[in-house]
Design a protein around this motif. Structure first.
Motif, PDB file in Angstrom:
ATOM      1  N   LYS A  47      31.664  -4.857  26.530  1.00  0.00           N
ATOM      2  CA  LYS A  47      31.410  -6.291  26.638  1.00  0.00           C
ATOM      3  C   LYS A  47      30.893  -6.676  28.019  1.00  0.00           C
ATOM      4  O   LYS A  47      30.005  -7.523  28.144  1.00  0.00           O
ATOM      5  N   ALA A  48      31.450  -6.054  29.062  1.00  0.00           N
ATOM      6  CA  ALA A  48      31.049  -6.392  30.429  1.00  0.00           C
ATOM      7  C   ALA A  48      29.571  -6.067  30.656  1.00  0.00           C
ATOM      8  O   ALA A  48      28.844  -6.842  31.287  1.00  0.00           O
ATOM      9  N   THR A  49      29.119  -4.923  30.132  1.00  0.00           N
ATOM     10  CA  THR A  49      27.702  -4.550  30.260  1.00  0.00           C
ATOM     11  C   THR A  49      26.825  -5.568  29.550  1.00  0.00           C
ATOM     12  O   THR A  49      25.765  -5.955  30.046  1.00  0.00           O
ATOM     13  N   PHE A  50      27.269  -6.007  28.372  1.00  0.00           N
ATOM     14  CA  PHE A  50      26.535  -7.012  27.591  1.00  0.00           C
ATOM     15  C   PHE A  50      26.397  -8.315  28.378  1.00  0.00           C
ATOM     16  O   PHE A  50      25.307  -8.885  28.485  1.00  0.00           O
ATOM     17  N   VAL A  51      27.504  -8.773  28.968  1.00  0.00           N
ATOM     18  CA  VAL A  51      27.499 -10.018  29.751  1.00  0.00           C
ATOM     19  C   VAL A  51      26.575  -9.878  30.965  1.00  0.00           C
ATOM     20  O   VAL A  51      25.796 -10.785  31.287  1.00  0.00           O
ATOM     21  N   GLY A  62      16.919 -13.475  21.317  1.00  0.00           N
ATOM     22  CA  GLY A  62      17.183 -13.258  19.890  1.00  0.00           C
ATOM     23  C   GLY A  62      18.224 -12.187  19.630  1.00  0.00           C
ATOM     24  O   GLY A  62      18.916 -12.195  18.607  1.00  0.00           O
ATOM     25  N   ASP A  63      18.352 -11.242  20.584  1.00  0.00           N
ATOM     26  CA  ASP A  63      19.321 -10.150  20.414  1.00  0.00           C
ATOM     27  C   ASP A  63      20.734 -10.548  20.838  1.00  0.00           C
ATOM     28  O   ASP A  63      21.704  -9.871  20.474  1.00  0.00           O
ATOM     29  N   ILE A  64      20.843 -11.624  21.614  1.00  0.00           N
ATOM     30  CA  ILE A  64      22.151 -12.029  22.138  1.00  0.00           C
ATOM     31  C   ILE A  64      23.099 -12.415  21.009  1.00  0.00           C
ATOM     32  O   ILE A  64      24.258 -11.980  20.968  1.00  0.00           O
ATOM     33  N   TYR A  65      22.605 -13.183  20.052  1.00  0.00           N
ATOM     34  CA  TYR A  65      23.445 -13.629  18.932  1.00  0.00           C
ATOM     35  C   TYR A  65      23.914 -12.435  18.095  1.00  0.00           C
ATOM     36  O   TYR A  65      25.088 -12.331  17.733  1.00  0.00           O
ATOM     37  N   ILE A  66      22.986 -11.506  17.829  1.00  0.00           N
ATOM     38  CA  ILE A  66      23.317 -10.327  17.022  1.00  0.00           C
ATOM     39  C   ILE A  66      24.366  -9.474  17.732  1.00  0.00           C
ATOM     40  O   ILE A  66      25.351  -9.040  17.138  1.00  0.00           O
ATOM     41  N   SER A  68      26.436 -10.424  20.050  1.00  0.00           N
ATOM     42  CA  SER A  68      27.694 -11.169  20.137  1.00  0.00           C
ATOM     43  C   SER A  68      28.554 -10.906  18.903  1.00  0.00           C
ATOM     44  O   SER A  68      29.774 -10.725  18.998  1.00  0.00           O
ATOM     45  N   ARG A  69      27.912 -10.885  17.744  1.00  0.00           N
ATOM     46  CA  ARG A  69      28.647 -10.638  16.492  1.00  0.00           C
ATOM     47  C   ARG A  69      29.160  -9.195  16.439  1.00  0.00           C
ATOM     48  O   ARG A  69      30.282  -8.948  16.006  1.00  0.00           O
ATOM     49  N   GLU A  70      28.336  -8.258  16.916  1.00  0.00           N
ATOM     50  CA  GLU A  70      28.739  -6.847  16.928  1.00  0.00           C
ATOM     51  C   GLU A  70      29.989  -6.636  17.788  1.00  0.00           C
ATOM     52  O   GLU A  70      30.870  -5.864  17.434  1.00  0.00           O
ATOM     53  N   LEU A  71      30.024  -7.337  18.924  1.00  0.00           N
ATOM     54  CA  LEU A  71      31.137  -7.170  19.869  1.00  0.00           C
ATOM     55  C   LEU A  71      32.270  -8.168  19.628  1.00  0.00           C
ATOM     56  O   LEU A  71      33.209  -8.247  20.421  1.00  0.00           O
ATOM     57  N   HIS A  72      32.153  -8.933  18.534  1.00  0.00           N
ATOM     58  CA  HIS A  72      33.162  -9.948  18.187  1.00  0.00           C
ATOM     59  C   HIS A  72      33.352 -10.953  19.321  1.00  0.00           C
ATOM     60  O   HIS A  72      34.462 -11.296  19.716  1.00  0.00           O
TER      61      HIS A  72
END
Length: 233
Positions: A47-51, A62-66, A68-72
């Motif tokens: 999650k930290a890498t994603f943020v 467009g990939d942020i929403y997808i 976000s769902r993958e990482l809950h």
């Protein structure tokens, strides 16, 4: 798996039956493979890498929403970004101090993005007012962005926190915690092109530079600003 670095944490172990060079080589190959798999997994699920990728604009909107769902991740949870910039020579304990203030690693993220800068992405309640949210025991400047309602907007909040520090360094040198929402006219002036500012100054000070003003005039101007531009005062 053996290492000379006693501080490193053992995260896995590989066992291969045999005592010859072939067994040693196979063991090394498996260890490298597992390490590569783990790195890829961490990058995909951390999650930290994603943020960090969001605030640094390393991921498509467009990939942020997808993702976000993958990482809950709660996509529409209000969040705010703090930029903690150390003024003194880098103190290795600063990141530990900030980490200790935000123990919930599922909701709040403390990221080291440069030698002097630490970013905190904090989940807040809807309608939260940004007032004295951080107090640190290290000498630093803290810029606070506005609360973002969408996950993709934390990049905007990060840019605002950066702007708050830069504008505060020019217009409000007494404060060490500066909120983007309270920058006032300083933000407007800071965003003007330098050429436009130079034109304005040349019009106002036609007879010479600001240095040519006498002390009495400078004192009057200073008091004028201190009294919120109130002429009668």
């Amino acid at each position: 798996h053996t290492t000379g670095d006693r501080a490193s944490r053992l995260e896995y172990a590989v066992f291969v039956q045999g005592e010859d060079e072939l067994a040693r080589s196979i063991c090394s190959l498996v260890a490298v493979s597992i390490n590569n798999i783990k790195t890829l997994y961490d990058e995909k699920h951390d999650k930290a890498t994603f943020v960090k990728n969001i605030i640094l604009d390393n991921i498509l909107p467009g990939d942020i929403y997808i993702k976000s769902r993958e990482l809950h991740f709660g996509n529409d949870v209000p969040r705010v970004v703090f930029l903690v910039r150390q003024q003194a020579p880098a103190d290795v304990a600063a990141i530990d101090v900030v980490n200790g203030m935000f123990p919930d690693k599922q909701k709040d993220f403390v990221l080291h993005i440069s030698e002097t800068d630490i970013v905190v992405v904090k989940e807040v309640k809807a309608g939260s007012e940004i007032k004295d949210l951080i107090k640190l025991s290290v000498k630093c400047l803290i810029g606070i962005g506005s609360v973002s309602s969408q996950m993709k907007d934390i990049a905007k909040s990060f840019k605002e926190a950066t702007t708050a520090i830069e504008v505060g360094a020019v217009f409000d040198t007494e404060k060490n915690i500066i909120s983007f929402e309270n920058l006032g006219i300083g933000r407007l002036i800071y965003q003007l092109p330098i050429t436009l500012c130079e034109m304005f100054l040349s019009e106002v000070f036609r007879k010479g530079s600001i240095d040519s003003l006498d002390q009495e005039t400078l004192f009057t101007i200073q008091k004028f600003f201190e009294n919120n531009l109130n002429v009668s005062e």
